[in-house]
Write an enzyme that holds these catalytic residues in place. Sequence first.
Site, PDB file in Angstrom:
ATOM      1  N   CYS A  83      -4.630  -3.196   4.229  1.00  0.00           N
ATOM      2  CA  CYS A  83      -4.287  -2.683   5.441  1.00  0.00           C
ATOM      3  C   CYS A  83      -5.484  -2.702   6.501  1.00  0.00           C
ATOM      4  O   CYS A  83      -5.776  -3.719   7.096  1.00  0.00           O
ATOM      5  CB  CYS A  83      -3.709  -1.362   5.179  1.00  0.00           C
ATOM      6  N   GLU A  85       0.926  -1.204   0.079  1.00  0.00           N
ATOM      7  CA  GLU A  85      -0.093  -0.022   0.141  1.00  0.00           C
ATOM      8  C   GLU A  85       0.813   1.233  -0.068  1.00  0.00           C
ATOM      9  O   GLU A  85       2.001   1.313   0.506  1.00  0.00           O
ATOM     10  CB  GLU A  85      -0.832  -0.097   1.199  1.00  0.00           C
ATOM     11  N   LYS A 118     -10.487   0.641  -1.224  1.00  0.00           N
ATOM     12  CA  LYS A 118     -10.219   0.466   0.436  1.00  0.00           C
ATOM     13  C   LYS A 118     -11.441   0.981   0.997  1.00  0.00           C
ATOM     14  O   LYS A 118     -11.958   2.244   0.626  1.00  0.00           O
ATOM     15  CB  LYS A 118      -9.048   0.922   0.914  1.00  0.00           C
TER      16      LYS A 118
END
Length: 495
Positions: A212, A80, A179
């Site tokens: 994440c 990321e 995300k």
Amino acid sequence: MLPSQPLLHGAVLALAALQALASDTFIAAVYEHAVILPDATYKPVSPDNALALMNKNMDVLEGAIKEAAQQGAHIIVTPEDGIYGWRFTRESIYPYLEDIPDPSVNWIPCTDPTRFAPAPVQERLSCMARNNSIYVVANIGDKKPCNSSDPRCPRDSRYQYNTNVVFDPEGKLVARYHKYNLFMSETQFNYPKEPEAITFETPFGRFGIFTCFDVLFHEPAVVLVSELQVDTVLFPTAWMNVLPFLTAVEFHSAWAMGMGVNFLAANTHRTSMSMTGSGIYAPDRARKYYYNMKTEDGHLLIAELDSHPRLSPASPPAVNWSLYASNVKRFSPDDHDFEGLIFHDRFTFTELTKHEGSLTVCQKDLCCHLSYEMAGKQEDEVYVLGAFDGLHVVEGQYYLQICTLLKCKSTDLNTCGQPVETAQTEFEMISLSGTFGTNYVFPEVLYSEVQLAPGEFEVLNDGRFISKTRPTKPVVTVTLFGRWYAKDPQQPPFP
């Protein structure tokens, strides 16, 4: 509406081709990248300057991709923020963004770069995949225009998304994921109106992807595994390590074990921000991992994995996490219990005062049971058994049930729960269990110097987490990290 005959025929041919190429194993790669960061500025740079910075990072990533392909890897995951870093406002990140189309457009940017708006980053990533015959997973920024007809449209008339892309070995865009669970500091991005559960098929199983902070929540992470039955998770991350439970290698390997999937985690590398820790994890053990707080170098990991880990003989059994713990009486009284903080959560602790024994500590509905034997207790080291049953509210809100054996920072019990990286006390055996109200429990082991214990512990189907043989290194923590998603607060409304 029924699909047309040509479409149906094409789908059948594609499925047949995948089955013909199907493999029982595959070779995975992840690259931990020391990102070259832009200068910190609130003013947007020119598109040319933005691209120049991104090309510097892609030069490094391309080297890792070539090396991985030469070593036989079928897929590589990069981190990321790995192409442009994270020092941005909403305005200053804009020159780094590209419009990323839906993969259904069937596009190979490498061979058809002018089909859509200029997309030099997607073109280069596509060519990296195509020229090396490897799946490439990268994290970039997507931009989507909007207007006043959309009541949720931001003031600057665009959505900006933290986005993962996947290019197949021909360079075709096969997956795009926006995300959903943004970390606190990601104010430069929007999150999508609904969480996206993104999967794609390969000759070595079904893959899912998220990013994440997503790993701590039900959507899309758990949905991909429990409902969509992915075999392997792709996980670009910029993970800041937090002891004792949330170091990258520790938690990500535990998630793979708890969910029964392969997990390919590529972290950024920046020691000043405690960013390190990448790995290739199978449900039974970490196949390869990397943790390095001493240098600023990037690092490539390569390992072989089962394509369908649930079908593997080594696949962990279905677990009833509270079966054993609910059927044993309390091992010890609570007259010596005390409280302490771990990452802002108030735990109930009891000290391991003997070289061996069995202990119980409870908080609310969670009772944690520990049986242990030490090889030789160091007089200057204190261990405790801890329990936490409650809502974590710092840097995100999520409900936890945790049972943990951990080393205190010093012999002062007030230090129990503070970060510790080293230990000297070795154990002969450990068995940890708890009366969990959730089926989502992630078993963690962390040895001294932030090392894992691949293959040394196992989960029994009655919920006990036990050492299979004598642990080979001093123990920092052995933990059952439970997530009770049904007790999480409702997600905030779309911004």
